[in-house]
Design an enzyme around this catalytic site. Structure first.
Site, PDB file in Angstrom:
ATOM      1  N   ILE A  18      46.313  40.579  38.023  1.00 51.99           N
ATOM      2  CA  ILE A  18      46.064  41.422  36.849  1.00 51.99           C
ATOM      3  C   ILE A  18      46.652  40.783  35.599  1.00 51.99           C
ATOM      4  O   ILE A  18      46.084  40.861  34.507  1.00 51.99           O
ATOM      5  CB  ILE A  18      46.655  42.833  37.086  1.00 51.99           C
ATOM      6  CG1 ILE A  18      45.714  43.642  37.978  1.00 51.99           C
ATOM      7  CG2 ILE A  18      46.923  43.564  35.780  1.00 51.99           C
ATOM      8  CD1 ILE A  18      46.268  44.995  38.386  1.00 51.99           C
ATOM      9  N   HIS A  55      52.013  37.773  45.698  1.00 51.89           N
ATOM     10  CA  HIS A  55      50.773  38.225  46.347  1.00 51.89           C
ATOM     11  C   HIS A  55      50.950  39.559  47.059  1.00 51.89           C
ATOM     12  O   HIS A  55      50.192  39.876  47.961  1.00 51.89           O
ATOM     13  CB  HIS A  55      50.292  37.185  47.367  1.00 51.89           C
ATOM     14  CG  HIS A  55      49.525  36.051  46.760  1.00 51.89           C
ATOM     15  ND1 HIS A  55      50.081  35.115  45.958  1.00 51.89           N
ATOM     16  CD2 HIS A  55      48.208  35.713  46.837  1.00 51.89           C
ATOM     17  CE1 HIS A  55      49.170  34.229  45.574  1.00 51.89           C
ATOM     18  NE2 HIS A  55      48.020  34.576  46.092  1.00 51.89           N
ATOM     19  N   GLU A  97      40.205  35.029  35.735  1.00 49.79           N
ATOM     20  CA  GLU A  97      40.289  36.487  35.747  1.00 49.79           C
ATOM     21  C   GLU A  97      40.011  37.087  34.368  1.00 49.79           C
ATOM     22  O   GLU A  97      39.395  38.147  34.257  1.00 49.79           O
ATOM     23  CB  GLU A  97      41.657  36.945  36.257  1.00 49.79           C
ATOM     24  CG  GLU A  97      41.845  36.807  37.762  1.00 49.79           C
ATOM     25  CD  GLU A  97      42.225  35.400  38.196  1.00 49.79           C
ATOM     26  OE1 GLU A  97      42.461  34.542  37.314  1.00 49.79           O
ATOM     27  OE2 GLU A  97      42.293  35.141  39.415  1.00 49.79           O
ATOM     28  N   GLU A 147      35.691  36.066  42.363  1.00 50.16           N
ATOM     29  CA  GLU A 147      35.886  34.830  43.121  1.00 50.16           C
ATOM     30  C   GLU A 147      35.448  35.036  44.577  1.00 50.16           C
ATOM     31  O   GLU A 147      35.770  36.055  45.184  1.00 50.16           O
ATOM     32  CB  GLU A 147      37.370  34.434  43.040  1.00 50.16           C
ATOM     33  CG  GLU A 147      37.768  34.087  41.604  1.00 50.16           C
ATOM     34  CD  GLU A 147      39.205  34.439  41.267  1.00 50.16           C
ATOM     35  OE1 GLU A 147      40.028  34.567  42.181  1.00 50.16           O
ATOM     36  OE2 GLU A 147      39.493  34.603  40.067  1.00 50.16           O
ATOM     37  N   ASP A 177      48.048  41.142  41.973  1.00 53.06           N
ATOM     38  CA  ASP A 177      49.010  40.286  41.268  1.00 53.06           C
ATOM     39  C   ASP A 177      48.331  39.454  40.180  1.00 53.06           C
ATOM     40  O   ASP A 177      49.002  38.916  39.310  1.00 53.06           O
ATOM     41  CB  ASP A 177      49.679  39.336  42.262  1.00 53.06           C
ATOM     42  CG  ASP A 177      50.190  40.064  43.483  1.00 53.06           C
ATOM     43  OD1 ASP A 177      51.396  40.211  43.617  1.00 53.06           O
ATOM     44  OD2 ASP A 177      49.346  40.501  44.306  1.00 53.06           O
TER      45      ASP A 177
END
Lengths: 79, 817
Positions: free
Chosen positions: B556, B596, B529, B498, B554
């Site tokens: 993941i 985050h 993702e 991104e 975060d």
């Protein structure tokens, strides 16, 4: 006729200074409001600063590669 | 966010209606006489035979699972049996339209697709090529077994036995299985025939096939990738991410080589996702093909096709294939067929009626197709029966050979029990071949590169004063330099995620790359993702070397399957045949609260198969990133957002040229004698502050920066602990289940005799990371480190704690904290 200052802007509360990457206009150049005058770099971004008003660049107060603090006057435009 | 694409408010805000292309349902109506004229009798009969081979293979497995025997073979097959009896026409029809260079990526129910693709490839490849392929596989062991025990005069006949034996031996966990027995029923593949990994996770092949198509496009290959998944996969988010990724507008509008990704999403629609009925119960769609209209004006060229007729399927795949080669993809096929066998052998058909099964059995694809060939005079009944007998006899021989341990030896664990472990990592580096990529402009003219050239390589000036990040190379610059080197020298490297292009990555690591590289080397990905990681895996399997970014660690969770079941597994599950050289960058945040700010390096380290690095200095970041990009193994790079502006304080200067630091080597950042402090990531810096403070009290800390989590060389830590007798581990991860806990446990075991006190882990507490103003109560601070060292490790009973950590660990643990 007014003198308008272009200052190094606030770029977030962690950024205190930036480097002058390129001077796109010099003393005596005519500029329109919104036209790019200076390219600055912070550790994260490179960005162009725009003329705050239409007029003539009266003076440029910084040099390329110079590191300047937030709030520093970079150039003065006479409208 | 390219400035070249203008969003016009007038056009955007004007009234209109959206339309999409109409979606054909069962439009195939070609007479058999026409098929005979176009394809020839041999091809038509071959399709029948291939369906019979698949039915015989699957029936054998069904028999073993349900009765423990198959004909005169008694064998306890312990693995899964997701059989495709009834779906043969879909698999064979697809394979008829594909070349060996087209790659299929299957599902958990893929024996049929695998065999169909293999049989089709065998028909298309020449004898010499087939022989070379078989000799090259696994040092020829499978070929020798087949030559000896399943001989055939023709190369094709031998290759068919090789195909069947390689799959069945794989399912029986045998050494000569295609993947050494490490993949098994749901993961078998054989790439020389274009049969790429099958996948036990529903829908996972969609993203991987999309990545394969990305690399095919990058290389300009004349081939397509096919994602063979089931109807149930339309309920999986990552499948939708893949569908969107394949049709990103930039492929047409911004790339120098326009055209969408050449990927066909082939949905084998058997109407049931295990026991949930897709049309009518668990999905919104009435016909699966309708999903195409939700994505694109061309409806992804979607069609519903009769999956009980191999020729209808072949016709559709042929047409979609041509569209994909023309860059007009992606395409969706809804291939309706019926699974007579249960989902697995424990399936008692609680979800469907006997009448329904009987009605579909009446249109059995094999008998229906056979009858149509006989009716057209292409085949007589006796010949058809003869083929059936020949196939059955051949299959029996394959089963007997595959089950025989003398012909097909069981895979073992090795004399030390670790032979599987040795397959987890390649441990190699494969240098690039071919021409270095040509940048769009002279690198020295790029602002970022000019700025870096002016910077000090070290972090302090001549007077020892700390330099501003504008004046010295930072950790961000270290990463950039290693990435730039790889991008300039290795044509396999592609970079996406991104905001990676014009923005330069959310934290500016890539700033400058968009001046140098076109969109096919550096591009912006959607906020997907799962697709970002899955496509990277597919591209890597095909020969690329993607560097992808997840922005925040975060996130993941959004790519959990892709990271933990796919990226981590394929090297080992393929018996080392596949390499998956993907580098995944994720930053660890702070100040933005609970979603985050998490250090999940330990979560990633828990899953075998991923190399994990977490550099904390510019020099380490550059050297470790260079190693990650050169590695044939997948590497996850954790980067602390707090350290992106960090300048080099330890090893003098950050070298200008490319250099590598071995993944796995911890680094002593400060020598001391009283306590060893092993830090992970940014915890290095509070540890240094604590060391300065304690030094004033005459206590010296030896600070070791882990730098890597997997692998990890314990040697320097054990040497240090032998000297100091005390160990504190500091990380920003919450303590429970953290990697620091693993390190502490292992050091206790390996250096027990040297310890004067139990090792202590200092991390975050086991609750949410709070907002910026309370972070000092979460992330270990210098005073927390001093507190723990003085009280727990040095036994200073008079120490007055400076930190806020006054809780009772045992009481918290009891309440789940």
């Amino acid at each position: 006729m007014a003198r308008i200052e272009l200052r190094m802007p606030e770029l977030g509360n962690e950024i205190t200074e930036a480097q002058i990457d390129a001077l796109l206009k010099g003393t005596g150049d005519k500029v329109s409001e919104g036209e790019e005058i200076v390219t600055i770099t912070t550790p994260k971004v490179t960005m162009d600063l725009e003329a705050p008003a239409t007029g003539t660049v009266l003076e440029v107060l910084v040099e390329e590669d110079e590191i300047v603090a937030v709030g520093t006057v970079l150039a003065v435009i006479e409208t | 966010m390219p400035k070249s694409i203008h969003i016009d408010p007038v056009a955007t805000r004007s009234s209109t209606e959206l339309e999409s292309r109409r979606i054909p349902v069962h439009s195939y109506a070609r007479p058999m006489a026409e098929e005979l004229r176009v394809r020839g009798a041999d091809t038509l009969i071959m399709a029948l035979r291939h369906m019979m081979v698949i039915r015989a293979f699957e029936s054998g497995v069904a028999s073993l699972k349900s009765t423990g025997s198959y004909r005169d073979l008694t064998y306890a097959y312990k693995g899964p049996a997701h059989l495709s009896i009834g779906q043969e026409a879909a698999a064979v029809g697809a394979a008829m339209a594909l070349t060996p260079e087209d790659h299929i990526f299957g599902s958990h129910r893929s024996h049929g697709e695998f065999l169909a693709k293999g049989l089709s490839a065998i028909e298309r490849l020449g004898d010499n090529t087939l022989t070379a392929i078989m000799e090259a596989h696994g040092d020829g062991a499978l070929l020798r077994a087949v030559e000896t025990h399943l001989p055939d005069e023709s190369a094709r006949g031998l290759a068919e036995n090789f195909l069947l034996m390689g799959l069945l031996a794989e399912m029986f966990t045998r050494e000569i299985g295609f993947n050494g027995g490490l993949g098994g029923s749901m993961h078998a593949f054989f790439t020389p025939f274009g049969a790429y990994p099958n996948n036990a996770i529903v829908g996972a092949s969609a993203g991987i096939a999309t990545g394969a198509a990305l690399w095919m496009k990058t290389e300009g290959r004349d081939s397509i990738a096919v994602s063979m998944v089931g109807d149930g996969a339309t309920g999986c988010g990552p499948v939708w991410e893949a569908l969107n990724f394949a049709g990103m507008a930039q492929f047409e509008r911004l790339w120098d080589n326009p055209g969408f990704l050449p990927v066909l999403y082939f949905f084998t629609n058997n109407f049931y996702a295990m026991g949930g009925q897709t049309s009518g119960e668990t999905m919104s769609w009435d016909r699966l093909a309708r999903i195409g209209a939700g994505l694109r004006e061309d409806a992804c060229h979607a069609e519903t096709v009769d999956g009980t007729n191999p020729l209808a399927v072949a016709d559709a795949v042929q047409r979609k294939r041509q569209l994909l080669l023309d860059g007009k993809g992606p395409a969706i096929l809804d291939v309706e067929c019926y699974r007579y066998s249960g989902h697995s052998t424990t399936d008692v058909n609680a979800y469907r009626t006997k009448d329904e099964i009987a009605e579909w059995t009446a249109v059995d694809p094999i008998t229906t197709y056979r009858d149509s060939l006989v009716a057209e005079g292409i085949l007589d009944a006796a010949t058809a029966d003869g083929i059936q007998s020949e196939v059955g006899a051949g299959m029996h021989a394959v089963y007997m050979a595959a089950a025989n341990p003398e012909i097909s030896p069981p895979a073992g664990l090795g004399s030390d029990g670790a032979s599987i472990g040795r397959k987890v990592f390649a441990g190699s580096e494969t240098p690039p071949i071919g021409r270095a990529p040509e940048p769009l402009s002279e690198p020295a003219k790029v602002a970022r590169i000019r700025q870096n050239a002016r910077k000090s390589r070290g972090g302090k000036d001549a007077n020892g004063e700390l330099l501003s990040p504008l004046k010295a190379i930072t950790l961000r610059d270290g990463l950039f330099e290693a990435i730039l080197h790889a991008a300039l020298t290795d044509p396999r490297v592609i970079i996406y995620g991104e905001e990676c292009r014009e923005w330069g990555g959310a934290f500016g690591v890539y700033r400058g790359l968009s001046d140098l590289f076109p969109h096919d080397r550096v591009f912006n990905a959607p906020i997907s993702e799962a697709a970002i990681v899955a496509t990277a895996i597919g591209a890597a399997i095909e020969g690329g070397r993607p560097l992808v970014e997840l922005m925040y660690a975060d996130f993941i969770g959004r790519a959990g399957d892709e990271l933990f079941n796919q990226l981590a597994k394929w090297q080992a599950m393929s018996n080392g045949l596949l390499k998956v050289p993907v580098v995944v960058r994720c930053s660890v945040g702070s100040k933005y609260g609970a979603q985050h700010s998490q250090d999940w390096s330990g979560l990633a380290a828990h899953v075998p198969g991923l190399k994990i690095i977490y550099p904390a200095t510019p020099r380490d970041a550059k050297g470790l990133m260079a190693s990650a990009l050169a590695s044939d193994d997948p590497v996850i790079v954790f980067e602390s957002q707090r350290l992106y502006d960090q300048v080099e304080l330890f090893h003098g200067e950050v070298p200008e040229g490319n250099f590598k630091i071995s993944i796995g080597a911890p680094d002593i950042k400060r020598v001391g004698s009283d306590v060893t402090v092993l830090t992970i990531g940014p915890a290095l810096y509070p540890a240094l502050d604590a060391a300065d403070s304690l030094a004033r009290r005459g206590i010296t800390l030896e600070i070791i920066d882990a730098r890597s989590l997997v692998p990890f060389d314990y040697g320097p830590v054990l040497d240090s602990v032998t000297k100091t007798g005390r160990l504190l581990l500091v990380s920003e991860a919450c303590e429970r289940g953290s990697f620091a806990m693993t390190l502490a446990s292992n050091v206790t075991r390996f250096a027990f005799d040297a310890l004067k006190a139990p090792p202590r882990v200092l991390g975050g507490p086991n609750w949410i990371v709070p907002g910026a103003d309370l972070e000092h109560g979460y992330f270990p601070q210098p005073f927390d480190i001093e507190d723990v060292i003085l009280t727990d490790l040095m036994g200073d009973t008079g120490h007055v704690r400076k930190g806020s950590r006054a809780w009772d660990d045992l009481a918290l643990a009891r309440s789940g904290l």
